[in-house]
Design a protein around this motif. Structure first.
Motif, PDB file in Angstrom:
ATOM      1  N   ALA A  86       0.819  -1.210   0.000  1.00  0.00           N
ATOM      2  CA  ALA A  86       0.000   0.000   0.000  1.00  0.00           C
ATOM      3  C   ALA A  86       0.853   1.260   0.000  1.00  0.00           C
ATOM      4  O   ALA A  86       0.346   2.354  -0.270  1.00  0.00           O
ATOM      5  N   ARG A  87       2.136   1.115   0.263  1.00  0.00           N
ATOM      6  CA  ARG A  87       3.055   2.254   0.250  1.00  0.00           C
ATOM      7  C   ARG A  87       3.532   2.509  -1.181  1.00  0.00           C
ATOM      8  O   ARG A  87       3.995   1.590  -1.853  1.00  0.00           O
ATOM      9  N   PRO A  88       3.459   3.746  -1.655  1.00  0.00           N
ATOM     10  CA  PRO A  88       3.824   4.021  -3.057  1.00  0.00           C
ATOM     11  C   PRO A  88       5.227   3.582  -3.437  1.00  0.00           C
ATOM     12  O   PRO A  88       5.471   3.175  -4.575  1.00  0.00           O
ATOM     13  N   ALA A  89       6.174   3.634  -2.500  1.00  0.00           N
ATOM     14  CA  ALA A  89       7.564   3.332  -2.832  1.00  0.00           C
ATOM     15  C   ALA A  89       7.856   1.845  -2.937  1.00  0.00           C
ATOM     16  O   ALA A  89       8.883   1.455  -3.502  1.00  0.00           O
ATOM     17  N   ALA A  90       6.990   1.005  -2.405  1.00  0.00           N
ATOM     18  CA  ALA A  90       7.260  -0.435  -2.380  1.00  0.00           C
ATOM     19  C   ALA A  90       7.032  -1.051  -3.754  1.00  0.00           C
ATOM     20  O   ALA A  90       5.973  -0.875  -4.350  1.00  0.00           O
ATOM     21  N   GLU A  91       8.022  -1.780  -4.248  1.00  0.00           N
ATOM     22  CA  GLU A  91       7.911  -2.445  -5.539  1.00  0.00           C
ATOM     23  C   GLU A  91       7.629  -3.935  -5.398  1.00  0.00           C
ATOM     24  O   GLU A  91       6.973  -4.528  -6.261  1.00  0.00           O
ATOM     25  N   ALA A  92       8.118  -4.538  -4.347  1.00  0.00           N
ATOM     26  CA  ALA A  92       7.853  -5.948  -4.067  1.00  0.00           C
ATOM     27  C   ALA A  92       8.162  -6.194  -2.601  1.00  0.00           C
ATOM     28  O   ALA A  92       8.879  -5.411  -1.960  1.00  0.00           O
ATOM     29  N   VAL A  93       7.621  -7.285  -2.073  1.00  0.00           N
ATOM     30  CA  VAL A  93       7.856  -7.603  -0.661  1.00  0.00           C
ATOM     31  C   VAL A  93       7.843  -9.106  -0.475  1.00  0.00           C
ATOM     32  O   VAL A  93       7.109  -9.828  -1.161  1.00  0.00           O
ATOM     33  N   GLU A  94       8.670  -9.582   0.429  1.00  0.00           N
ATOM     34  CA  GLU A  94       8.638 -10.971   0.871  1.00  0.00           C
ATOM     35  C   GLU A  94       8.401 -10.987   2.370  1.00  0.00           C
ATOM     36  O   GLU A  94       9.100 -10.292   3.123  1.00  0.00           O
ATOM     37  N   VAL A  95       7.417 -11.752   2.804  1.00  0.00           N
ATOM     38  CA  VAL A  95       7.067 -11.850   4.218  1.00  0.00           C
ATOM     39  C   VAL A  95       7.159 -13.315   4.636  1.00  0.00           C
ATOM     40  O   VAL A  95       6.603 -14.195   3.973  1.00  0.00           O
ATOM     41  N   THR A  96       7.871 -13.574   5.739  1.00  0.00           N
ATOM     42  CA  THR A  96       7.933 -14.914   6.325  1.00  0.00           C
ATOM     43  C   THR A  96       7.402 -14.842   7.751  1.00  0.00           C
ATOM     44  O   THR A  96       7.851 -14.003   8.535  1.00  0.00           O
ATOM     45  N   VAL A  97       6.446 -15.700   8.059  1.00  0.00           N
ATOM     46  CA  VAL A  97       5.911 -15.794   9.410  1.00  0.00           C
ATOM     47  C   VAL A  97       6.349 -17.141   9.989  1.00  0.00           C
ATOM     48  O   VAL A  97       6.036 -18.205   9.432  1.00  0.00           O
ATOM     49  N   HIS A  98       7.089 -17.072  11.104  1.00  0.00           N
ATOM     50  CA  HIS A  98       7.565 -18.270  11.788  1.00  0.00           C
ATOM     51  C   HIS A  98       6.645 -18.570  12.975  1.00  0.00           C
ATOM     52  O   HIS A  98       6.265 -17.668  13.721  1.00  0.00           O
ATOM     53  N   LYS A  99       6.360 -19.858  13.155  1.00  0.00           N
ATOM     54  CA  LYS A  99       5.533 -20.309  14.285  1.00  0.00           C
ATOM     55  C   LYS A  99       6.274 -21.462  14.963  1.00  0.00           C
ATOM     56  O   LYS A  99       5.943 -22.641  14.796  1.00  0.00           O
ATOM     57  N   PRO A 100       7.311 -21.149  15.741  1.00  0.00           N
ATOM     58  CA  PRO A 100       8.203 -22.195  16.250  1.00  0.00           C
ATOM     59  C   PRO A 100       7.554 -23.161  17.230  1.00  0.00           C
ATOM     60  O   PRO A 100       8.026 -24.293  17.386  1.00  0.00           O
ATOM     61  N   ASP A 101       6.491 -22.741  17.901  1.00  0.00           N
ATOM     62  CA  ASP A 101       5.860 -23.611  18.903  1.00  0.00           C
ATOM     63  C   ASP A 101       4.583 -24.265  18.378  1.00  0.00           C
ATOM     64  O   ASP A 101       3.716 -24.690  19.164  1.00  0.00           O
ATOM     65  N   ALA A 102       4.430 -24.331  17.067  1.00  0.00           N
ATOM     66  CA  ALA A 102       3.206 -24.884  16.491  1.00  0.00           C
ATOM     67  C   ALA A 102       2.989 -26.334  16.931  1.00  0.00           C
ATOM     68  O   ALA A 102       3.932 -27.145  16.925  1.00  0.00           O
ATOM     69  N   PRO A 103       1.765 -26.686  17.321  1.00  0.00           N
ATOM     70  CA  PRO A 103       1.456 -28.070  17.717  1.00  0.00           C
ATOM     71  C   PRO A 103       1.278 -28.970  16.485  1.00  0.00           C
ATOM     72  O   PRO A 103       0.170 -29.216  16.022  1.00  0.00           O
ATOM     73  N   ALA A 104       2.406 -29.426  15.943  1.00  0.00           N
ATOM     74  CA  ALA A 104       2.371 -30.192  14.692  1.00  0.00           C
ATOM     75  C   ALA A 104       2.400 -31.692  14.906  1.00  0.00           C
ATOM     76  O   ALA A 104       2.369 -32.457  13.937  1.00  0.00           O
ATOM     77  N   GLY A 105       2.510 -32.128  16.163  1.00  0.00           N
ATOM     78  CA  GLY A 105       2.528 -33.562  16.435  1.00  0.00           C
ATOM     79  C   GLY A 105       3.882 -34.207  16.240  1.00  0.00           C
ATOM     80  O   GLY A 105       3.998 -35.436  16.261  1.00  0.00           O
ATOM     81  N   VAL A 106       4.911 -33.398  16.016  1.00  0.00           N
ATOM     82  CA  VAL A 106       6.278 -33.895  15.888  1.00  0.00           C
ATOM     83  C   VAL A 106       7.194 -32.965  16.676  1.00  0.00           C
ATOM     84  O   VAL A 106       6.807 -31.857  17.056  1.00  0.00           O
ATOM     85  N   ASP A 107       8.428 -33.421  16.917  1.00  0.00           N
ATOM     86  CA  ASP A 107       9.395 -32.601  17.639  1.00  0.00           C
ATOM     87  C   ASP A 107      10.251 -31.814  16.659  1.00  0.00           C
ATOM     88  O   ASP A 107      10.673 -32.326  15.612  1.00  0.00           O
ATOM     89  N   PHE A 108      10.483 -30.551  17.002  1.00  0.00           N
ATOM     90  CA  PHE A 108      11.431 -29.722  16.253  1.00  0.00           C
ATOM     91  C   PHE A 108      12.634 -29.449  17.143  1.00  0.00           C
ATOM     92  O   PHE A 108      12.518 -29.461  18.384  1.00  0.00           O
ATOM     93  N   ALA A 109      13.771 -29.173  16.541  1.00  0.00           N
ATOM     94  CA  ALA A 109      14.956 -28.849  17.323  1.00  0.00           C
ATOM     95  C   ALA A 109      14.682 -27.631  18.191  1.00  0.00           C
ATOM     96  O   ALA A 109      13.966 -26.719  17.795  1.00  0.00           O
ATOM     97  N   THR A 110      15.243 -27.627  19.363  1.00  0.00           N
ATOM     98  CA  THR A 110      15.030 -26.506  20.280  1.00  0.00           C
ATOM     99  C   THR A 110      15.942 -25.348  19.907  1.00  0.00           C
ATOM    100  O   THR A 110      17.035 -25.523  19.370  1.00  0.00           O
TER     101      THR A 110
END
Length: 297
Positions: A86-110
């Motif tokens: 929505a900002r006039p100067a922005a030509e492109a954007v990349e957004v990453t949303v991390h959810k490290p504590d997501a209840p996925a039913g598996v273990d992730f590295a701490t």
């Protein structure tokens, strides 16, 4: 464009998720945002209004992340991308949303940003309207060459170009008649970056700016960026750029070819969004004649 502004690991503890308990029990989220934009104007001037404030972007990210719970982090990423674009100067954007504590039913590295994340990349895509004119030299050859240069401009895609019209000059000293046309396209470029590209094309055809409204080998005017019909057009009033072009809605030599390029065209006026076809029907177009046939695209 290779210039970038990056925000890394904006940390927010809030509630989002598909599961019932995720909507009431806060968990950690981290956001990365990388914005592609032209930073040359800011670097040369040292002025904040010529860049994108990363503080404002960070505040927007926190505002979106702390809204009432949504199911998907994809939704959050899309909303943040839209806020940046929505900002006039922005030509492109990349957004990453991390959810490290997501209840996925598996273990992730701490530690660190392990666990699920989503990334989206979105580019600016605005309608642009460019008026072309020439009344010195080989007018037809100059305008054909200008269209080819517009086609080769990175970040700009031409959609339609009108036929040529021969018009009587409006204002300025006595001078030859013009050939005029209008090009309609889509662009990811910031409006002032696109304007710089237009000025470079003019200069390459010998354009000088010694006399206001004087004769010129080539004139490329940025008329409008965005679509007033969808209320997405940019309204700017700075020393370097005014949008929409302040006199476009009163100039038949702009509106008549514009209508030819886009029969559904809408322009913003002091009275709001107006159909170009309506304005043309109400104005005197006697000084405009159909010019020679051409096939610029």
């Amino acid at each position: 464009m290779t210039d970038r502004i990056a925000l890394t690991q904006v940390a927010v503890t809030t509630c989002h998720g598909v599961l019932k308990h995720e909507k009431v029990t806060p968990q950690r989220f981290f956001v990365d945002i990388t914005i592609e934009c032209d930073l040359s104007r800011a670097g040369e001037s040292d002025q904040l209004d010529r860049t994108i404030s990363y503080a404002d972007v960070a505040q927007d990210a926190v505002r979106i992340m702390t809204q009432p719970p949504v199911d998907l982090i994809e939704t959050l990423a899309e909303q943040m991308a839209a806020a940046v674009l929505a900002r006039p100067a922005a030509e492109a954007v990349e957004v990453t949303v991390h959810k490290p504590d997501a209840p996925a039913g598996v273990d992730f590295a701490t530690g660190g940003l392990t666990g699920p994340s989503v990334s989206v990349r979105r580019e600016q895509d605005r309608q642009v309207v460019i008026a072309l004119g020439a009344n010195l030299g080989d007018r037809l050859a100059t305008l054909q060459s200008a269209v080819r240069s517009l086609e080769r401009t990175p970040g700009l895609e031409l959609v339609a170009v009108s036929g040529l019209f021969e018009t009587t000059p409006v204002g300025g000293p006595p001078q030859p008649d013009y050939y005029n046309a209008v090009a309609v396209g889509r662009s990811r470029l910031a409006p002032w970056t696109l304007l710089e590209r237009l000025h470079a094309i003019e200069a390459g055809r010998g354009r000088t700016r010694e006399i206001r409204w004087g004769a010129r080998t080539l004139d490329l005017d940025l008329i409008q960026v965005g679509d007033p019909a969808a209320d997405t057009d940019l309204v700017l009033d700075t020393d370097e750029l005014q949008l929409p072009h302040p006199r476009a809605a009163q100039r038949a030599f702009v509106l008549v070819p514009w209508l030819g390029a886009d029969p559904l065209a809408v322009v913003r006026t002091t009275d709001g969004a107006e159909k170009v076809a309506t304005l043309v029907a109400e104005m005197d177009c006697s000084d405009i004649q159909v010019g020679p046939a051409w096939s610029p695209l």
